[in-house]
Design a protein around this motif. Structure first.
Motif, PDB file in Angstrom:
ATOM      1  N   TYR A  74      26.482  45.117  32.603  1.00 24.11           N
ATOM      2  CA  TYR A  74      27.269  44.312  33.533  1.00 24.11           C
ATOM      3  C   TYR A  74      27.753  43.029  32.853  1.00 24.11           C
ATOM      4  O   TYR A  74      26.976  42.347  32.180  1.00 24.11           O
ATOM      5  CB  TYR A  74      26.437  43.886  34.742  1.00 24.11           C
ATOM      6  CG  TYR A  74      25.950  44.991  35.637  1.00 24.11           C
ATOM      7  CD1 TYR A  74      26.838  45.841  36.288  1.00 24.11           C
ATOM      8  CD2 TYR A  74      24.589  45.183  35.856  1.00 24.11           C
ATOM      9  CE1 TYR A  74      26.387  46.845  37.128  1.00 24.11           C
ATOM     10  CE2 TYR A  74      24.123  46.182  36.698  1.00 24.11           C
ATOM     11  CZ  TYR A  74      25.029  47.008  37.326  1.00 24.11           C
ATOM     12  OH  TYR A  74      24.574  48.007  38.158  1.00 24.11           O
ATOM     13  N   ARG A  79      36.310  50.793  34.481  1.00 24.04           N
ATOM     14  CA  ARG A  79      36.848  50.234  35.719  1.00 24.04           C
ATOM     15  C   ARG A  79      35.781  50.152  36.807  1.00 24.04           C
ATOM     16  O   ARG A  79      36.045  49.634  37.887  1.00 24.04           O
ATOM     17  CB  ARG A  79      38.022  51.094  36.211  1.00 24.04           C
ATOM     18  CG  ARG A  79      39.274  50.970  35.344  1.00 24.04           C
ATOM     19  CD  ARG A  79      40.268  52.074  35.636  1.00 24.04           C
ATOM     20  NE  ARG A  79      40.651  52.136  37.030  1.00 24.04           N
ATOM     21  CZ  ARG A  79      41.354  53.144  37.569  1.00 24.04           C
ATOM     22  NH1 ARG A  79      41.731  54.160  36.807  1.00 24.04           N
ATOM     23  NH2 ARG A  79      41.661  53.135  38.848  1.00 24.04           N
ATOM     24  N   ILE A  81      32.752  38.916  36.103  1.00 20.31           N
ATOM     25  CA  ILE A  81      34.187  38.640  36.132  1.00 20.31           C
ATOM     26  C   ILE A  81      34.460  37.342  36.878  1.00 20.31           C
ATOM     27  O   ILE A  81      35.196  36.472  36.416  1.00 20.31           O
ATOM     28  CB  ILE A  81      34.954  39.801  36.790  1.00 20.31           C
ATOM     29  CG1 ILE A  81      34.790  41.083  35.981  1.00 20.31           C
ATOM     30  CG2 ILE A  81      36.435  39.452  36.939  1.00 20.31           C
ATOM     31  CD1 ILE A  81      35.388  42.307  36.657  1.00 20.31           C
ATOM     32  N   ARG A  88      32.061  43.563  35.868  1.00 19.37           N
ATOM     33  CA  ARG A  88      32.531  44.769  35.177  1.00 19.37           C
ATOM     34  C   ARG A  88      31.301  45.580  34.804  1.00 19.37           C
ATOM     35  O   ARG A  88      30.307  45.025  34.332  1.00 19.37           O
ATOM     36  CB  ARG A  88      33.322  44.376  33.941  1.00 19.37           C
ATOM     37  CG  ARG A  88      33.886  45.524  33.113  1.00 19.37           C
ATOM     38  CD  ARG A  88      34.607  44.950  31.904  1.00 19.37           C
ATOM     39  NE  ARG A  88      35.310  45.972  31.129  1.00 19.37           N
ATOM     40  CZ  ARG A  88      34.807  46.614  30.092  1.00 19.37           C
ATOM     41  NH1 ARG A  88      33.576  46.346  29.692  1.00 19.37           N
ATOM     42  NH2 ARG A  88      35.522  47.507  29.436  1.00 19.37           N
ATOM     43  N   ARG A 145      32.960  48.764  39.046  1.00 15.72           N
ATOM     44  CA  ARG A 145      32.725  47.389  39.464  1.00 15.72           C
ATOM     45  C   ARG A 145      31.453  47.286  40.304  1.00 15.72           C
ATOM     46  O   ARG A 145      31.174  48.162  41.131  1.00 15.72           O
ATOM     47  CB  ARG A 145      33.909  46.845  40.279  1.00 15.72           C
ATOM     48  CG  ARG A 145      35.197  46.670  39.478  1.00 15.72           C
ATOM     49  CD  ARG A 145      35.066  45.561  38.444  1.00 15.72           C
ATOM     50  NE  ARG A 145      36.291  45.366  37.670  1.00 15.72           N
ATOM     51  CZ  ARG A 145      36.540  45.927  36.495  1.00 15.72           C
ATOM     52  NH1 ARG A 145      35.649  46.767  35.965  1.00 15.72           N
ATOM     53  NH2 ARG A 145      37.654  45.672  35.850  1.00 15.72           N
TER      54      ARG A 145
END
Length: 226
Positions: free
Chosen positions: A155, A102, A158, A135, A104
């Motif tokens: 990475y 999760r 998104i 992500r 970011r």
């Protein structure tokens, strides 16, 4: 058939902030890295031309090179998923950890920095245009004896939003749809002024109020593949 080539995408430097945690265990501890991006490349060349600074010239002349005069900044926010230690009571080992998926990374473009942005002021890092959200999954190793750590982050983009700088329009979906982070820093130290954690925002919502009690310098390179 061509062979993919790794190449530099961005150069970064900044500070990390970390929630208090038990010795040698960062499981569940929330963290945030705040970065200045001082180099952006595409296919081996500077995106905006040779010798173009990513700091606003007049602002830098007054406030110096740093977050206050940077056109591009980023924040990586997350929490520790699990960690383990290779030492014991009689032997100083290394701490290894991975973060939640999760986590970011958010990258911002500020067309007119005014010198007021600082690493301790989170809101100042979200000014301007959000140009990319990634992500992130992070893996790091802390050497307590040497007082240093290194980190690797994967990475995956998104979403992105095109932006224009120096008469050049860029979309991170074309420049860096995925990246790998190779960075290093010092071991965390107590922060002189603990910073409240924005616990109402993802990915910090699983726990209530808290503070980033530690800080550390960190920097490195984000790489992508042709």
């Amino acid at each position: 058939m061509s062979t993919p080539n790794a190449r530099l995408a961005m150069q970064i430097g900044g500070r990390g902030f970390l929630e208090a945690h038990p010795p040698n265990d960062v499981t569940g501890a929330r963290f945030e890295g705040r970065f200045v991006i001082y180099g952006m490349m595409s296919h081996g060349s500077p995106i905006f031309g040779d010798d173009v600074s990513l700091f606003e010239r007049d602002c830098a002349a007054q406030h110096g090179l740093g977050p206050g005069s940077a056109h591009f900044v980023a924040m990586r926010s997350g929490f520790g998923l699990e960690s383990f230690h290779t030492g014991d009571d009689e032997f100083v080992g290394h701490l290894y950890a991975r973060t939640s998926a999760r986590t970011r990374l958010r990258i911002y473009f500020d067309p007119a920095p005014d010198g007021s942005r600082s690493f301790e002021d989170r809101d100042s890092f979200t000014r301007g245009q959000l140009i990319g959200t990634y992500r992130a999954e992070e893996f790091f190793q802390l050497d307590a004896r040497a007082g240093v750590f290194n980190t690797r982050v994967s990475y995956t983009l998104i979403e992105s939003s095109p932006f224009t700088f120096m008469d050049t329009t860029v979309d991170l979906a074309e420049v860096a749809p995925s990246m790998t982070d190779l960075s290093a820093g010092h071991a965390p130290e107590d922060a002189p002024r603990p910073i409240p954690i924005p616990h109402g925002e993802e990915p910090f919502t699983d726990r209530g109020p808290g503070v980033f009690a530690q800080r550390f310098p960190v920097g490195g390179a984000w790489l992508t593949v042709d």
